[in-house]
Write a protein that holds these residues in place. Structure first.
Motif, PDB file in Angstrom:
ATOM      1  N   UNK A 143      -3.243   0.215   7.380  1.00 31.12           N
ATOM      2  CA  UNK A 143      -2.296   0.188   8.494  1.00 31.12           C
ATOM      3  C   UNK A 143      -1.315  -0.968   8.330  1.00 31.12           C
ATOM      4  N   UNK A 144      -1.838  -2.119   7.949  1.00 29.54           N
ATOM      5  CA  UNK A 144      -0.990  -3.289   7.752  1.00 29.54           C
ATOM      6  C   UNK A 144       0.002  -3.072   6.601  1.00 29.54           C
ATOM      7  N   UNK A 145      -0.464  -2.536   5.480  1.00 31.10           N
ATOM      8  CA  UNK A 145       0.417  -2.363   4.325  1.00 31.10           C
ATOM      9  C   UNK A 145       1.462  -1.279   4.563  1.00 31.10           C
ATOM     10  N   UNK A 146       1.109  -0.245   5.296  1.00 29.97           N
ATOM     11  CA  UNK A 146       2.085   0.789   5.651  1.00 29.97           C
ATOM     12  C   UNK A 146       3.157   0.202   6.572  1.00 29.97           C
ATOM     13  N   UNK A 147       2.718  -0.582   7.546  1.00 28.41           N
ATOM     14  CA  UNK A 147       3.700  -1.209   8.444  1.00 28.41           C
ATOM     15  C   UNK A 147       4.604  -2.167   7.670  1.00 28.41           C
ATOM     16  N   UNK A 148       4.028  -2.972   6.791  1.00 27.85           N
ATOM     17  CA  UNK A 148       4.828  -3.908   5.994  1.00 27.85           C
ATOM     18  C   UNK A 148       5.820  -3.170   5.105  1.00 27.85           C
ATOM     19  N   UNK A 149       5.372  -2.075   4.499  1.00 23.19           N
ATOM     20  CA  UNK A 149       6.273  -1.292   3.643  1.00 23.19           C
ATOM     21  C   UNK A 149       7.441  -0.748   4.459  1.00 23.19           C
ATOM     22  N   UNK A 150       7.156  -0.233   5.651  1.00 25.36           N
ATOM     23  CA  UNK A 150       8.221   0.284   6.503  1.00 25.36           C
ATOM     24  C   UNK A 150       9.208  -0.795   6.900  1.00 25.36           C
ATOM     25  N   UNK A 172       8.272   7.147  -0.079  1.00 29.99           N
ATOM     26  CA  UNK A 172       8.829   5.800  -0.201  1.00 29.99           C
ATOM     27  C   UNK A 172       7.812   4.757   0.249  1.00 29.99           C
ATOM     28  N   UNK A 173       7.217   5.009   1.401  1.00 33.82           N
ATOM     29  CA  UNK A 173       6.279   4.052   1.991  1.00 33.82           C
ATOM     30  C   UNK A 173       5.026   3.944   1.130  1.00 33.82           C
ATOM     31  N   UNK A 174       4.528   5.063   0.642  1.00 27.70           N
ATOM     32  CA  UNK A 174       3.338   5.043  -0.211  1.00 27.70           C
ATOM     33  C   UNK A 174       3.603   4.289  -1.505  1.00 27.70           C
ATOM     34  N   UNK A 175       4.795   4.476  -2.071  1.00 26.50           N
ATOM     35  CA  UNK A 175       5.117   3.884  -3.361  1.00 26.50           C
ATOM     36  C   UNK A 175       5.215   2.365  -3.293  1.00 26.50           C
ATOM     37  N   UNK A 176       5.549   1.824  -2.141  1.00 27.29           N
ATOM     38  CA  UNK A 176       5.835   0.389  -2.053  1.00 27.29           C
ATOM     39  C   UNK A 176       4.640  -0.454  -2.501  1.00 27.29           C
ATOM     40  N   UNK A 177       3.447  -0.085  -2.056  1.00 28.07           N
ATOM     41  CA  UNK A 177       2.227  -0.777  -2.487  1.00 28.07           C
ATOM     42  C   UNK A 177       1.292   0.158  -3.256  1.00 28.07           C
ATOM     43  N   UNK A 178       1.857   1.265  -3.751  1.00 26.94           N
ATOM     44  CA  UNK A 178       1.131   2.267  -4.527  1.00 26.94           C
ATOM     45  C   UNK A 178      -0.123   2.763  -3.799  1.00 26.94           C
ATOM     46  N   UNK A 179       0.103   3.256  -2.595  1.00 27.22           N
ATOM     47  CA  UNK A 179      -0.942   3.893  -1.820  1.00 27.22           C
ATOM     48  C   UNK A 179      -0.926   5.391  -2.095  1.00 27.22           C
ATOM     49  N   UNK A 180      -2.004   6.056  -1.765  1.00 26.00           N
ATOM     50  CA  UNK A 180      -2.052   7.506  -1.879  1.00 26.00           C
ATOM     51  C   UNK A 180      -1.440   8.126  -0.630  1.00 26.00           C
ATOM     52  N   UNK A 181      -0.904   9.336  -0.792  1.00 25.83           N
ATOM     53  CA  UNK A 181      -0.256  10.002   0.344  1.00 25.83           C
ATOM     54  C   UNK A 181      -1.224  10.167   1.504  1.00 25.83           C
ATOM     55  N   UNK A 182      -2.466  10.522   1.198  1.00 25.42           N
ATOM     56  CA  UNK A 182      -3.441  10.723   2.278  1.00 25.42           C
ATOM     57  C   UNK A 182      -3.800   9.406   2.967  1.00 25.42           C
ATOM     58  N   UNK A 183      -3.701   8.292   2.250  1.00 22.79           N
ATOM     59  CA  UNK A 183      -3.940   6.996   2.891  1.00 22.79           C
ATOM     60  C   UNK A 183      -2.832   6.682   3.881  1.00 22.79           C
ATOM     61  N   UNK A 184      -1.594   6.993   3.521  1.00 22.23           N
ATOM     62  CA  UNK A 184      -0.469   6.785   4.435  1.00 22.23           C
ATOM     63  C   UNK A 184      -0.614   7.701   5.641  1.00 22.23           C
ATOM     64  N   UNK A 185      -0.928   8.961   5.400  1.00 24.57           N
ATOM     65  CA  UNK A 185      -1.059   9.927   6.493  1.00 24.57           C
ATOM     66  C   UNK A 185      -2.105   9.491   7.513  1.00 24.57           C
ATOM     67  N   UNK A 186      -3.162   8.864   7.026  1.00 25.58           N
ATOM     68  CA  UNK A 186      -4.274   8.515   7.910  1.00 25.58           C
ATOM     69  C   UNK A 186      -3.917   7.421   8.910  1.00 25.58           C
ATOM     70  N   UNK A 187      -2.912   6.603   8.603  1.00 19.50           N
ATOM     71  CA  UNK A 187      -2.654   5.441   9.456  1.00 19.50           C
ATOM     72  C   UNK A 187      -1.228   5.348   9.979  1.00 19.50           C
ATOM     73  N   UNK A 188      -0.319   6.163   9.478  1.00 16.78           N
ATOM     74  CA  UNK A 188       1.086   5.950   9.836  1.00 16.78           C
ATOM     75  C   UNK A 188       1.348   6.189  11.318  1.00 16.78           C
ATOM     76  N   UNK A 189       0.539   7.037  11.938  1.00 13.38           N
ATOM     77  CA  UNK A 189       0.732   7.327  13.354  1.00 13.38           C
ATOM     78  C   UNK A 189       0.500   6.129  14.245  1.00 13.38           C
TER      79      UNK A 189
END
Length: 391
Positions: A206-213, A223-240
């Motif tokens: 959650x923190x890394x997705x927010x920081x990337x945004x 774009x957001x996943x690539x910033x810290x090389x996260x998986x798409x499903x990891x972004x999906x799980x917390x971006x909300x």
């Protein structure tokens, strides 16, 4: 996967571009008081790379935003007083030390990894950790040697062990010395208040997705996943519940999220004119660069020479909030050599000339020589501008 609310904001492509420029530190007055450390914290990650033409990429990144910062000043800002650490983010990156707890998810993943490319000889891991405890900080050479042979990836058992310890978080890279990593025990190098793996994966992500945004201003899931090389499903799980808000951007054709603070104030101010490292976070993701700037860029350092189009280390030129050309630079004594220059058109000549002269001054060059201009008829306006600026 969290169910997201419908987008509340529609942005034009130009608004999205300006949001991205401001978020990356290229629009508005630079924060010179915060300096290099401010740039690092603003971006969240500065990529490292072995290539050095004008300077190494981690030096070019603050230069692009702040201007002529001394190279020694840059390294001191990163590494003194434990302000940063090196770890795997977008790639090998310098990261603000306060983000150490938020990479616990990645350290855990490495500890649970079942297969590795390099064999770790019995006893080497414990020996390396013990040696660092009694003698550190040390380079791999200090620890007993980095390679078995001259082949790049033919690591010694010592190098395998210390890199494994780095991934696990038992060891941290505290600086680069002659481009070699300098290792120390994390328990000694990381401030006590930050030295923990208490955060679960969800909190970290959650923190890394927010920081990337925040660092992107606005971006797609990719774009957001690539910033810290996260998986798409990891972004999906917390971006909300990351704090980012859904938006639509005209012409993007896919959902996007923005930093709400960035949406509150229209991005205005002076644009920076500068050469960009190909590893700069403004442009390190090709698809995003094409989408935002209509500019296709590829690092050709690893492309056979006869197949290169724009040159070994072609650096995009940013001016007026747009990418207006490329320069493949080199140095000969105190002359900055533009081995190959590509201009978007005649109007780009003054900006490219300005970027070249400023970069030359930064690396203590007193002259600029242009060897090849992709469009020959643009050579004259470029060289005329250079002569005026150098006079």
């Amino acid at each position: 996967m969290t169910t997201l609310p419908p987008p509340a904001t529609e942005l034009s492509a130009d608004e999205a571009r300006r949001l991205a420029l401001r978020a990356q530190g290229f629009l508005g007055a630079p924060d010179r008081r915060a300096g290099v450390r401010g740039v690092l914290r603003h971006l969240g990650a500065v990529q490292l790379d072995t290539i050095s033409v004008l300077a190494r990429s981690h030096e070019l990144v603050p230069y692009a935003r702040l201007g002529a910062v001394g190279r020694r000043t840059v390294d001191d800002a990163y590494w003194t007083d434990t302000h940063a650490f090196e770890y795997w983010s977008h790639a090998a990156c310098i990261l603000p030390i306060e983000e150490w707890p938020h990479f616990a998810f990645r350290r855990r993943a490495y500890r649970n990894r079942p297969h590795w490319n390099h064999h770790l000889p019995d006893g080497d891991y414990d020996r390396v950790v013990k040696q660092l405890r009694t003698e550190g900080p040390l380079t791999a050479t200090d620890l007993g040697g980095a390679k078995k042979t001259s082949e790049w990836w033919d690591w010694s058992g010592t190098k395998v062990a210390v890199e494994r310890a780095l991934m696990y978080g038992e060891v941290v890279c505290v600086e680069r010395r002659g481009w070699k990593r300098v290792y120390d025990l994390a328990e000694r190098a990381v401030p006590a208040a930050l030295f923990h793996d208490d955060l679960d994966d969800t909190e970290c992500l959650r923190r890394l997705v927010r920081l990337a945004g925040q660092s992107l201003g606005v971006g797609t899931r990719a774009d957001i996943a690539d910033y810290h090389r996260l998986k798409a499903e990891q972004v999906d799980a917390v971006i909300g519940d990351s704090g980012l808000v859904p938006v639509t951007v005209q012409g993007w054709g896919r959902p996007a999220w923005a930093d709400p603070a960035a949406l509150e104030t229209p991005p205005r101010g002076r644009h920076r004119t500068t050469l960009l490292s190909p590893f700069d976070s403004l442009i390190w993701e090709r698809a995003r660069t094409e989408r935002i700037f209509g500019f296709t860029h590829r690092l050709e350092a690893y492309v056979p020479k006869q197949k290169r189009v724009h040159g070994y280390f072609a650096m995009p030129v940013l001016a007026g909030g747009r990418l207006v050309g490329r320069v493949d630079p080199a140095r000969e004594g105190r002359t900055l050599v533009a081995k190959q220059v590509t201009l978007a058109g005649r109007k780009a000549a003054p900006a490219v000339a300005q970027a070249l002269v400023e970069a030359a001054s930064w690396v203590d060059c007193t002259d600029v020589r242009v060897e090849r201009v992709e469009t020959p008829e643009l050579r004259e306006p470029l060289t005329r501008e250079l002569a005026r600026l150098l006079a």
